[in-house]
Every structure is written in C-alpha cells, then in structure tokens.
Write an enzyme that holds these catalytic residues in place. Sequence first.
Site, PDB file in Angstrom:
ATOM      1  N   LEU A 323      62.484 -36.954  77.283  1.00 49.44           N
ATOM      2  CA  LEU A 323      63.685 -37.507  76.662  1.00 49.44           C
ATOM      3  C   LEU A 323      64.363 -36.469  75.778  1.00 49.44           C
ATOM      4  O   LEU A 323      63.700 -35.797  74.978  1.00 49.44           O
ATOM      5  CB  LEU A 323      63.327 -38.743  75.830  1.00 49.44           C
ATOM      6  CG  LEU A 323      62.608 -39.884  76.569  1.00 49.44           C
ATOM      7  CD1 LEU A 323      62.362 -41.049  75.619  1.00 49.44           C
ATOM      8  CD2 LEU A 323      63.399 -40.343  77.777  1.00 49.44           C
ATOM      9  N   GLY A 364      53.798 -38.923  73.831  1.00 53.22           N
ATOM     10  CA  GLY A 364      55.053 -38.528  73.194  1.00 53.22           C
ATOM     11  C   GLY A 364      56.231 -39.169  73.896  1.00 53.22           C
ATOM     12  O   GLY A 364      56.263 -40.380  74.116  1.00 53.22           O
ATOM     13  N   ASP A 365      57.209 -38.341  74.272  1.00 52.60           N
ATOM     14  CA  ASP A 365      58.393 -38.851  74.981  1.00 52.60           C
ATOM     15  C   ASP A 365      58.390 -38.382  76.437  1.00 52.60           C
ATOM     16  O   ASP A 365      59.446 -38.219  77.050  1.00 52.60           O
ATOM     17  CB  ASP A 365      59.684 -38.434  74.275  1.00 52.60           C
ATOM     18  CG  ASP A 365      59.840 -36.922  74.155  1.00 52.60           C
ATOM     19  OD1 ASP A 365      58.873 -36.194  74.484  1.00 52.60           O
ATOM     20  OD2 ASP A 365      60.922 -36.457  73.758  1.00 52.60           O
ATOM     21  N   GLU A 366      57.195 -38.171  76.994  1.00 52.32           N
ATOM     22  CA  GLU A 366      57.062 -37.722  78.374  1.00 52.32           C
ATOM     23  C   GLU A 366      56.652 -38.890  79.272  1.00 52.32           C
ATOM     24  O   GLU A 366      55.668 -39.588  79.000  1.00 52.32           O
ATOM     25  CB  GLU A 366      56.022 -36.607  78.492  1.00 52.32           C
ATOM     26  CG  GLU A 366      56.448 -35.319  77.802  1.00 52.32           C
ATOM     27  CD  GLU A 366      55.404 -34.223  77.937  1.00 52.32           C
ATOM     28  OE1 GLU A 366      55.762 -33.044  77.789  1.00 52.32           O
ATOM     29  OE2 GLU A 366      54.226 -34.561  78.181  1.00 52.32           O
TER      30      GLU A 366
END
Length: 456
Positions: A323, A364-366
């Site tokens: 993201l 995380g944002d993965e």
Amino acid sequence: MKAKEMQTHMRLADFIRAEIEPILQDWEEFALTILPARDMGKTGLRDHAKGMLLEIADDLDSHQSASEQDAKSKGREPKAEGESSAEVHGGDRQSSGFSVIDTVSEFRALRASVVSHWTKAYPTITGQQVEDLTRFHEAIDQAVAESLEQYATVKETETRLFGAVLLASPDPIFVLDLEGSFVYANKATTDLFAMEIQAIVGKSTLDLGFSFASDLQRALGKVIAEASTQRGKFVHTFASGRGERFEYLLAPVLDEHQKPEAVACIFRDITEQALAEEKIWHNAHHDQLTGLPNRRLFLDRLEQAIKHAKRSKTPLSVLFMDLDGFKGVNDTLGHEAGDRLLSDVAKRLTGCVREGDTVARLGGDEFTVILADAKERHDVALVAQHIIDALTLPFQFAHQPVQISVSIGISRYPYDASSPVALLEAADQAMYKAKKSDSNRVYFCEAIDQEGRDSD
C-alpha cells in the site's frame, strides 16, 4: 491298599480324600473344554473343586437326620456360616464369563469323576457305601444350588451396577443388533436424540434420518465382518440441540464362539474440544487483524495451487501488493485508524477476486493474491487493474476521506518460477519495480527479465 481291604474298610469320604488328585485330573480334562476356562490357570480351575470335594467329604462324615437328608436332596440345606466353596465357585464363574450351563456342567463332571473312580474301586457296593453314594449325590445337588444362587446374586449385582453406570453415564451408550437396529439405549442417548426409548428401539439410524447413518452403517459392517473395534467422527445437530461434533466407538459383543452377536456403541460430544482445536489452528494460520490467511497458510495454499496447475497444465499467478500512503494514515490518524484501514483493504481485495482465489496478508501493509486458472497475461492484468481501482476509492474515517494507492508485482507459474517461495520472491521484486516507477502501477516479473536483457 488291596481292593478287598478297601471294600472292607474305606468309606466314600476317606476315598475322596485319598484319591482327590486323580479325581481332579479327570475333572480338569473336562473343565478345559469350556471356552472361558482355557484362559484360567490350574490353580483357578482346581481350587474350588478341591474345596468342594473336601467339604463334601466332611459332610459325609457328619451325622444327618432324615429331615436334613430330605432338605439336602432338594438343594435346600440350611446355609452354614461363611461362604462355602460352592458359593465362591458360583461367584467366580460368573465373573470369569462362564454361562449357567458351563457352571452346572462342571458339577456334573465332578460328580462323574468321583463316581467313576469309586465304582472302579468298588464294582459292588452295599450297606454304608450305598448310603455314602446317596449322600454324595445329595451333597453335589446342594453344591449346585449354592453355586447357582451365588452366580445369580453376583449376576444381579453386576447387572444393577452396570445399569447404574449406564444411567449415570453422560455419554450416549446403546446396543445395535447385526442389522443395525437399536436393542438398547441409555438415558443419555434418549436425551441426545430427544426421543422416547420406545421410538428408538427397533429402529436404525437410517430409519431415524440421521445424517451420519450411512457412515455408521459402513463402520458397523466392518465391526461385524472383522470382529474388531471401529472409531470415527461425525457432525450432526440432534433435535435436542446438544452438541454438534461427535466421535463414536463401535465394539463387537461376542458370543461363546467369539462371533459378533451385537454391537455396542458410545457417542462422545467433542464439540468444545473440536472448536477449540479449530480456533487454535485458525489463529496459527490467519492474520488476527483482517482474518485473512497469513504467510504460513498462503505458502501452503500456493504449494497446493502449483501442484494443481502442474497436473492440469494451466498457469497461475501471484500478485504481491504494497500500500502506498499507509504510513501517512498511521502517523496522522493513529494506529487504530491504520488497523481499520487494513481491515477495509482486506474486504475490498476479497471482493475483487473469485471465491476460489486466495487473498492473504503477509504482514504490515503487504498483501498477496493467488489467481488460479488465469490463462492469459491480459486476464491477470485486468484483475490487477480492478484491485487498483477498488483501492483508490476513498476510505471514510469519522467523516474524513482517506485515499491511498497500491503497487502490484506479478509472477506467473511456470514462466517465472516453479516453487512457492521463488514465485513469492519474484512477485516481491516486481512489486518494488512497480513502486519505484509510480503509484498505481502493475509490474510483471517478465518485464524485469526483459530489462535485464535490454541492458546487456
């Protein structure tokens, strides 16, 4: 001692004491033909018989009135203090699995052994010897009566105790005949089924419409065919609403020839245990925030997808997403808003793919996606663009719109890699290329290879 001297001087009581060993040897040969007796040692077999013979010998030596003789001939002699050997014998035989017929036949064999040895020693008996033989038969009849009375007492006690155990058992316990029809069910069974016992007995699980009936019937067939125990599990909601997940144990009830004559079954409610195990498994394989598969489950599913693609000779694709702008949301609106944003992203991603595809959060944002059966590169690119469009739409937080973007890297099997880890790493590298190029970009792993060839 010579036969003539024996005829003159020896009474039956003394004869029994003197010849007890050969008498017991003959009796033991017969006793070992009884199936339950084959697992008993010589001591277990002989002790009662020897004790009964010695008690009978003592009785023959004692004075007996006419009324006592009459009572004994009918097996009604007044009970002496303490247990007689015959009573001990009856209780022991019941506990050892002897039938009533087996128990009585032992007395017949004991009688036959004594009479056989006695008549061989005294082909012609008169006077006191005739009286001794009569009293011996009466004593054997009394011993049979005492033994069977104790057998019945132990049997009744055992039945009452067994009934109490079945009644108190929280587990449903029942007995099926060889066709699978109920012949007995305890209270826990009727409570679970929410049915009266009259509505259960004579019916099968198929008759009662249970969803697990076919599986149970197959297991029942194995129990009967192999005379073995079978275990299994099933999921079913009974009318009582009690439980949902159950395990069962089927065990054969064997007759005297070790052939199944019925099948006993126990159900155990394992709903709480099963749900707890499923929760533990789910927590170990899913992201706690979004509920999506985590890296561990993602790699397992990717491995299965690769095997399927190899068998079906079809390609599959891995999308690796990062993201853009997520850190700013976390920094300005706080971690709670960041967590909510990740949950909303997970929902939008799931809505962009088919039910059979896998969306996962690696941390995380993965995020990653496995696209199965996407045969053309163009089809994969369309899904990636759909994801980009979905995630660029504003997210609403306390009346404040939040906008992010996404970078997507794509690897394809079998063109870019053939193992789960290699495919994931290839998609990760492509994602970094996409991020460096511009936001909302899609990068295929093959483009990296092309760039490498162009620079040579």
